[in-house]
Design a protein around this motif. Structure first.
Motif, PDB file in Angstrom:
ATOM      1  N   TYR A  80       0.817  -1.216   0.000  1.00 48.05           N
ATOM      2  CA  TYR A  80       0.000   0.000   0.000  1.00 48.05           C
ATOM      3  C   TYR A  80       0.856   1.274   0.000  1.00 48.05           C
ATOM      4  CZ  TYR A  80      -3.769  -3.198   1.415  1.00 48.05           C
ATOM      5  OH  TYR A  80      -4.678  -4.222   1.484  1.00 48.05           O
ATOM      6  N   ILE A  81       1.976   1.233   0.690  1.00 46.31           N
ATOM      7  CA  ILE A  81       2.851   2.408   0.743  1.00 46.31           C
ATOM      8  C   ILE A  81       3.395   2.717  -0.654  1.00 46.31           C
ATOM      9  CG2 ILE A  81       5.087   3.255   1.574  1.00 46.31           C
ATOM     10  CD1 ILE A  81       4.450   1.784   4.235  1.00 46.31           C
ATOM     11  N   ALA A  82       3.783   1.649  -1.366  1.00 45.54           N
ATOM     12  CA  ALA A  82       4.329   1.845  -2.713  1.00 45.54           C
ATOM     13  C   ALA A  82       3.279   2.440  -3.638  1.00 45.54           C
ATOM     14  CB  ALA A  82       4.835   0.519  -3.263  1.00 45.54           C
ATOM     15  N   SER A  83       2.079   1.894  -3.612  1.00 40.93           N
ATOM     16  CA  SER A  83       1.021   2.399  -4.497  1.00 40.93           C
ATOM     17  C   SER A  83       0.610   3.808  -4.097  1.00 40.93           C
ATOM     18  CB  SER A  83      -0.199   1.467  -4.461  1.00 40.93           C
ATOM     19  OG  SER A  83      -0.763   1.426  -3.167  1.00 40.93           O
ATOM     20  N   ASP A  84       0.638   4.107  -2.797  1.00 42.09           N
ATOM     21  CA  ASP A  84       0.237   5.433  -2.331  1.00 42.09           C
ATOM     22  C   ASP A  84       1.244   6.502  -2.773  1.00 42.09           C
ATOM     23  OD1 ASP A  84      -1.890   6.687  -0.634  1.00 42.09           O
ATOM     24  OD2 ASP A  84      -0.122   7.461   0.405  1.00 42.09           O
ATOM     25  N   ILE A  85       2.509   6.160  -2.702  1.00 45.31           N
ATOM     26  CA  ILE A  85       3.545   7.099  -3.169  1.00 45.31           C
ATOM     27  C   ILE A  85       3.326   7.415  -4.643  1.00 45.31           C
ATOM     28  CG2 ILE A  85       6.009   7.313  -3.689  1.00 45.31           C
ATOM     29  CD1 ILE A  85       6.533   5.692  -1.112  1.00 45.31           C
ATOM     30  N   TYR A  86       3.029   6.365  -5.426  1.00 42.11           N
ATOM     31  CA  TYR A  86       2.867   6.584  -6.854  1.00 42.11           C
ATOM     32  C   TYR A  86       1.579   7.348  -7.156  1.00 42.11           C
ATOM     33  CZ  TYR A  86       3.945   5.767 -11.728  1.00 42.11           C
ATOM     34  OH  TYR A  86       4.285   5.949 -13.044  1.00 42.11           O
ATOM     35  N   ALA A  87       0.525   7.076  -6.390  1.00 36.99           N
ATOM     36  CA  ALA A  87      -0.730   7.804  -6.580  1.00 36.99           C
ATOM     37  C   ALA A  87      -0.538   9.293  -6.297  1.00 36.99           C
ATOM     38  CB  ALA A  87      -1.816   7.222  -5.679  1.00 36.99           C
ATOM     39  N   ARG A  88       0.180   9.621  -5.233  1.00 33.30           N
ATOM     40  CA  ARG A  88       0.446  11.021  -4.888  1.00 33.30           C
ATOM     41  C   ARG A  88       1.323  11.678  -5.976  1.00 33.30           C
ATOM     42  NH1 ARG A  88      -0.505  12.291   0.750  1.00 33.30           N
ATOM     43  NH2 ARG A  88      -1.252  10.443   1.854  1.00 33.30           N
ATOM     44  N   TYR A  89       2.280  10.917  -6.452  1.00 37.80           N
ATOM     45  CA  TYR A  89       3.155  11.437  -7.510  1.00 37.80           C
ATOM     46  C   TYR A  89       2.336  11.788  -8.745  1.00 37.80           C
ATOM     47  CZ  TYR A  89       6.349  11.123 -11.496  1.00 37.80           C
ATOM     48  OH  TYR A  89       7.019  11.355 -12.673  1.00 37.80           O
ATOM     49  N   LYS A  90       1.434  10.902  -9.125  1.00 35.93           N
ATOM     50  CA  LYS A  90       0.623  11.143 -10.310  1.00 35.93           C
ATOM     51  C   LYS A  90      -0.310  12.343 -10.119  1.00 35.93           C
ATOM     52  CE  LYS A  90       1.630   8.266 -13.642  1.00 35.93           C
ATOM     53  NZ  LYS A  90       2.049   8.790 -14.967  1.00 35.93           N
ATOM     54  N   ARG A  91      -0.828  12.506  -8.922  1.00 34.49           N
ATOM     55  CA  ARG A  91      -1.673  13.685  -8.662  1.00 34.49           C
ATOM     56  C   ARG A  91      -0.866  14.963  -8.856  1.00 34.49           C
ATOM     57  NH1 ARG A  91      -3.354  10.588  -4.104  1.00 34.49           N
ATOM     58  NH2 ARG A  91      -5.380   9.587  -4.479  1.00 34.49           N
ATOM     59  N   HIS A  92       0.353  14.967  -8.327  1.00 30.65           N
ATOM     60  CA  HIS A  92       1.212  16.154  -8.459  1.00 30.65           C
ATOM     61  C   HIS A  92       1.608  16.415  -9.914  1.00 30.65           C
ATOM     62  CE1 HIS A  92       1.537  17.153  -4.276  1.00 30.65           C
ATOM     63  NE2 HIS A  92       2.033  15.968  -3.942  1.00 30.65           N
ATOM     64  N   LYS A  93       1.558  15.359 -10.718  1.00 27.41           N
ATOM     65  CA  LYS A  93       1.893  15.510 -12.134  1.00 27.41           C
ATOM     66  C   LYS A  93       0.675  15.907 -12.967  1.00 27.41           C
ATOM     67  CE  LYS A  93       5.389  14.555 -13.868  1.00 27.41           C
ATOM     68  NZ  LYS A  93       6.558  15.396 -14.242  1.00 27.41           N
ATOM     69  N   GLY A  94      -0.452  16.145 -12.284  1.00 24.44           N
ATOM     70  CA  GLY A  94      -1.626  16.648 -12.989  1.00 24.44           C
ATOM     71  C   GLY A  94      -2.611  15.607 -13.464  1.00 24.44           C
ATOM     72  N   PHE A  95      -2.564  14.404 -12.894  1.00 23.21           N
ATOM     73  CA  PHE A  95      -3.495  13.351 -13.298  1.00 23.21           C
ATOM     74  C   PHE A  95      -4.721  13.325 -12.388  1.00 23.21           C
ATOM     75  CE2 PHE A  95       0.291  12.031 -15.418  1.00 23.21           C
ATOM     76  CZ  PHE A  95      -0.096  11.210 -16.471  1.00 23.21           C
ATOM     77  N   ASN A  96      -5.840  12.889 -12.940  1.00 24.40           N
ATOM     78  CA  ASN A  96      -7.040  12.567 -12.160  1.00 24.40           C
ATOM     79  C   ASN A  96      -6.863  11.129 -11.702  1.00 24.40           C
ATOM     80  OD1 ASN A  96      -9.641  12.488 -11.059  1.00 24.40           O
ATOM     81  ND2 ASN A  96     -10.567  11.876 -13.019  1.00 24.40           N
ATOM     82  N   VAL A  97      -6.521  10.945 -10.426  1.00 23.73           N
ATOM     83  CA  VAL A  97      -6.103   9.635  -9.927  1.00 23.73           C
ATOM     84  C   VAL A  97      -7.233   8.953  -9.167  1.00 23.73           C
ATOM     85  CG1 VAL A  97      -4.506   8.406  -8.407  1.00 23.73           C
ATOM     86  CG2 VAL A  97      -3.684  10.310  -9.813  1.00 23.73           C
ATOM     87  N   LEU A  98      -7.519   7.717  -9.559  1.00 23.40           N
ATOM     88  CA  LEU A  98      -8.441   6.857  -8.815  1.00 23.40           C
ATOM     89  C   LEU A  98      -7.602   5.884  -7.995  1.00 23.40           C
ATOM     90  CD1 LEU A  98     -11.184   5.667  -8.086  1.00 23.40           C
ATOM     91  CD2 LEU A  98     -11.119   4.354 -10.221  1.00 23.40           C
ATOM     92  N   HIS A  99      -7.735   5.971  -6.674  1.00 25.52           N
ATOM     93  CA  HIS A  99      -6.976   5.105  -5.769  1.00 25.52           C
ATOM     94  C   HIS A  99      -7.926   4.642  -4.663  1.00 25.52           C
ATOM     95  CE1 HIS A  99      -3.337   4.501  -2.878  1.00 25.52           C
ATOM     96  NE2 HIS A  99      -3.612   3.403  -3.546  1.00 25.52           N
ATOM     97  N   PRO A 100      -8.784   3.656  -4.961  1.00 25.15           N
ATOM     98  CA  PRO A 100      -9.816   3.232  -4.015  1.00 25.15           C
ATOM     99  C   PRO A 100      -9.350   2.117  -3.084  1.00 25.15           C
ATOM    100  CG  PRO A 100     -10.146   2.140  -6.088  1.00 25.15           C
ATOM    101  CD  PRO A 100      -8.896   2.967  -6.246  1.00 25.15           C
ATOM    102  N   GLN A 101     -10.193   1.800  -2.122  1.00 19.15           N
ATOM    103  CA  GLN A 101      -9.903   0.695  -1.215  1.00 19.15           C
ATOM    104  C   GLN A 101     -11.216   0.088  -0.741  1.00 19.15           C
ATOM    105  OE1 GLN A 101      -8.268  -1.876  -0.446  1.00 19.15           O
ATOM    106  NE2 GLN A 101      -6.413  -0.852   0.324  1.00 19.15           N
ATOM    107  N   GLY A 102     -11.182  -1.192  -0.417  1.00 20.63           N
ATOM    108  CA  GLY A 102     -12.367  -1.892   0.063  1.00 20.63           C
ATOM    109  C   GLY A 102     -11.969  -3.164   0.787  1.00 20.63           C
ATOM    110  N   TYR A 103     -12.914  -4.113   0.899  1.00 16.41           N
ATOM    111  CA  TYR A 103     -12.665  -5.305   1.712  1.00 16.41           C
ATOM    112  C   TYR A 103     -13.204  -6.561   1.030  1.00 16.41           C
ATOM    113  CZ  TYR A 103     -11.965  -1.593   5.087  1.00 16.41           C
ATOM    114  OH  TYR A 103     -11.540  -0.448   5.708  1.00 16.41           O
ATOM    115  N   ASP A 104     -12.365  -7.555   0.953  1.00 13.38           N
ATOM    116  CA  ASP A 104     -12.725  -8.877   0.447  1.00 13.38           C
ATOM    117  C   ASP A 104     -13.327  -9.641   1.623  1.00 13.38           C
ATOM    118  OD1 ASP A 104     -12.946 -11.032  -1.203  1.00 13.38           O
ATOM    119  OD2 ASP A 104     -10.812 -11.518  -1.245  1.00 13.38           O
ATOM    120  N   SER A 105     -14.581  -9.350   1.965  1.00 17.58           N
ATOM    121  CA  SER A 105     -15.090  -9.650   3.306  1.00 17.58           C
ATOM    122  C   SER A 105     -15.871 -10.944   3.460  1.00 17.58           C
ATOM    123  CB  SER A 105     -15.938  -8.471   3.794  1.00 17.58           C
ATOM    124  OG  SER A 105     -16.888  -8.083   2.832  1.00 17.58           O
TER     125      SER A 105
END
Length: 673
Positions: free
Chosen positions: A55-80
């Motif tokens: 999750y840390i790796a994907s979160d870093i990349y999601a934040r990076y993409k936002r700063h680069k001007g992208f509309n970023v979808l980064h959702p979360q849920g539960y395989d419950s």
């Protein structure tokens, strides 16, 4: 100045939540980017260290993409949905929904404390009826579809019925059961309604069939191969046996070639691609039919064998069947019956994975029966051995001890003759030579030929005899889709005259009923058999009391329209096979997702998760995506463009020693830096 991380983190986490800082929109002038983690199963222990690793790796990349001007979808849920919650319910009597909700609260608190930039407005839970309504809906679409090999895609079952009505099935090229009979249009029209439904089940992409499964008596359920470790259940360490049961299955084998070719179009790790290639297991060779030798009073039988080396057919000195092969009980002689039955019973206690891994143990039993060699007409003894698997190929092999190490070891152990058909090859050597360029000798019309020429000639001669043909085979088998559990998606299925019927999609979701206990019934039915209100009223389209079902078949005019519902539930991989698409439009009650949403996001741009899911979730998800692509529901047939495995955290620490120093002792710090 001291960094007060508790105060600073709390301030910004509250700000992000209040202002929904990381909320994505389904349309934007910005370029889109979809970052996704494999969603977690909410266990009682809370997050483990492997979760934030990815999750840390994907979160870093999601934040990076936002700063680069992208509309970023980064959702979360539960395989419950899952077995652990059900086992806890069995032990404590507490409803799995309650424990799952409590576990999710813990997970959410921990994820928020870490400060991930998830879009929580799109959260999904596979155990939420508003979510599994669409899992049930996809199941219905699969049931109402067949795979047309000519168009190379799934098509509506109504089109297949039209073909049957016009010309029968002689010219139909479809993925179907091997025992599907041929019939004319006139014969189809003469079939009863039940007979027609039985035929259609042999073509549907999800169907009922008797299958060899991993049955765990202690847990009272079927287990997938990846839920078994060293012959016992991963959960609880209980013994697992092989057993034949009528199960729902998914015809994933129809997509074998497309699943294989699709790997060339996606940016996934080579290691993971190789795992899937090996699991799909494409082989080119021949199907050979061996006639079983019997007396005039006996029923005739044929053993089908798939081999990648039809050129070695003159080296066959015995045949080996899987202990579970359906012919074993039919061809075994009375003298061998007791020994064969004991061996079959012992083998049933071993998982397929154990049998595949065990290359040292040699075991088998002679059935007492013989098959006739297609060319020489010599009798070939028929054995059973646990190194042959019922789920691979045809469950039978033509054993060539001069060309296969296991066949050689088996023959040496039991004193079976070992003819040598290869010139200049010492078959007593432990490691066999590469025979592709070896000249074949002592084999009638194949003398002097190399591998390629001999293969073509052998297939031709088998076709002339009517005892074989060239064929491409896949190791991939249809996926068993039934589980004898409570805590899973209910099948939207009721039974009329013993045949499965789909509940109309407009009445979904079919929600789980209340039960007093979560164990199988005393008569061995799944836990849903404990429900007293689990029947479907086709007139009111509602779940009603079981007492309203007729105990015996009655005339249609006198039937009240109430039928029993399916007692099995779907496996854990059902909900995870489409969650990535549902994230795109998670609150849509009218359709699984809008075309606007799916055409905007298209697919996951970066997916992060463990390679241990290569032959489970990832393969099944690719299968469902390709099916949905065939039905025009999604714009691409691969759900994740790029996939990265986060690796594993090992138990060994990288520290060789630690030195504790005073925070303000700068001299000490400088000394050790």
């Amino acid at each position: 100045m001291r960094y007060d991380f508790n105060k600073i983190e709390k301030k910004w986490q509250d700000y992000w939540a209040k202002h929904q800082t990381f909320k994505a929109v389904n349309n934007s002038d910005k370029p889109k980017y979809y970052v996704l983690d494999m969603f977690p199963y909410p266990s009682g222990a809370g997050l483990h260290v492997g979760h934030p690793l990815g999750y840390i790796a994907s979160d870093i990349y999601a934040r990076y993409k936002r700063h680069k001007g992208f509309n970023v979808l980064h959702p979360q849920g539960y395989d419950s949905f899952g077995l652990p919650a059900e086992q806890y319910a069995i032990q404590t009597g507490q409803h799995p929904r309650i424990t799952t909700e409590e576990n999710i609260k813990t997970y959410r608190r921990q994820l928020d404390q870490i400060g991930f930039s998830f879009d929580w407005s799109r959260e999904v839970r596979t155990s939420d009826p508003n979510y599994y309504k669409w899992t049930q809906w996809i199941f219905i679409q699969l049931f109402n579809s067949w795979y047309n090999n000519q168009s190379n895609k799934a098509e509506d079952i109504s089109e297949l019925i039209k073909i049957f009505e016009a010309e029968g099935n002689t010219n139909v090229d479809a993925a179907c059961d091997e025992d599907t009979p041929n019939f004319t249009a006139e014969e189809w029209k003469a079939f009863s309604d039940v007979e027609k439904q039985e035929i259609l089940l042999k073509y549907r992409l999800t169907y009922l069939a008797e299958a060899e499964v991993n049955w765990c008596p202690a847990l009272g359920t079927v287990l997938a191969n990846d839920e078994i470790v060293n012959g016992v259940s991963e959960r609880g360490g209980h013994p697992v046996i092989r057993k034949k049961m009528t199960q729902w299955s998914m015809r994933i084998s129809a997509y074998a070639e497309r699943l294989l070719q699709g790997l060339e179009t996606i940016d996934w790790t080579d290691a993971l691609k190789d795992i899937q290639r090996n699991w799909i297991g494409k082989s080119v060779g021949a199907q050979v039919e061996f006639n079983v030798i019997q007396s005039e009073s006996e029923e005739s039988h044929t053993i089908s064998v798939f081999t990648t080396r039809p050129d070695t057919i003159f080296g066959v000195s015995f045949m080996t069947l899987a202990p579970e092969h359906e012919l074993v009980s039919q061809i075994t002689t009375p003298e061998q019956k007791a020994e064969v039955e004991a061996y079959v019973e012992a083998t049933a206690k071993r998982s397929e994975r154990d049998r595949m891994a065990d290359v040292k143990t040699i075991s088998g039993v002679f059935t007492g029966a013989y098959a006739e060699h297609p060319f020489t007409k010599e009798p070939i003894p028929i054995w059973i051995g646990d190194y042959v698997l019922a789920s691979y190929g045809t469950g039978a092999v033509m054993s060539v001890p001069c060309g296969d190490q296991r066949d050689y070891d088996f023959a040496k152990h039991f004193g079976i003759p070992i003819p040598n058909i290869f010139e200049g090859v010492d078959i007593s050597e432990e490691a066999f030579a590469d025979k592709e360029n070896t000249i074949i000798t002592n084999s009638d019309f194949l003398n002097g030929m190399n591998y390629k020429k001999a293969t073509k000639r052998a297939i031709y001669e088998l076709e002339q005899l009517g005892q074989g043909e060239g064929k491409t085979n896949y190791r991939l088998r249809d996926a068993v889709f039934s589980r004898q559990r409570y805590w899973g998606e209910p099948f939207p299925v009721y039974y009329k005259d013993g045949m499965p019927q789909m509940i109309d999609a407009q009445y979904l979701p079919l929600t789980l009923p209340e039960v007093e206990k979560y164990l199988p019934t005393e008569t061995g039915e799944p836990p849903l058999g404990n429900a007293t209100k689990w029947a479907w009223d086709t007139k009111t389209n509602k779940v009603v009391s079981n007492d309203l079902c007729h105990a015996e078949p009655v005339e249609a005019s006198q039937h009240n329209g109430v039928y029993p519902l399916e007692l099995n539930t779907m496996p854990g991989w059902a909900g995870s096979s489409q969650y990535f698409n549902r994230y795109m439009d998670p609150h849509n009650d009218e359709e699984i997702f809008s075309q606007e949403a799916i055409n905007y996001w298209k697919q996951v741009d970066l997916y992060i998760g463990g390679s241990e899911h290569a032959t489970g979730h990832l393969l099944y998800a690719r299968f469902w995506q390709k099916f949905m692509f065939d039905k025009g529901l999604v714009p691409v047939d691969e759900f994740a463009k790029k996939l990265i495995n986060q690796g594993m955290i090992l138990g060994t620490s990288a520290f060789t020693h630690r030195i504790w120093i005073n925070y303000g002792d700068y001299n000490t710090i400088n000394k050790y830096v």
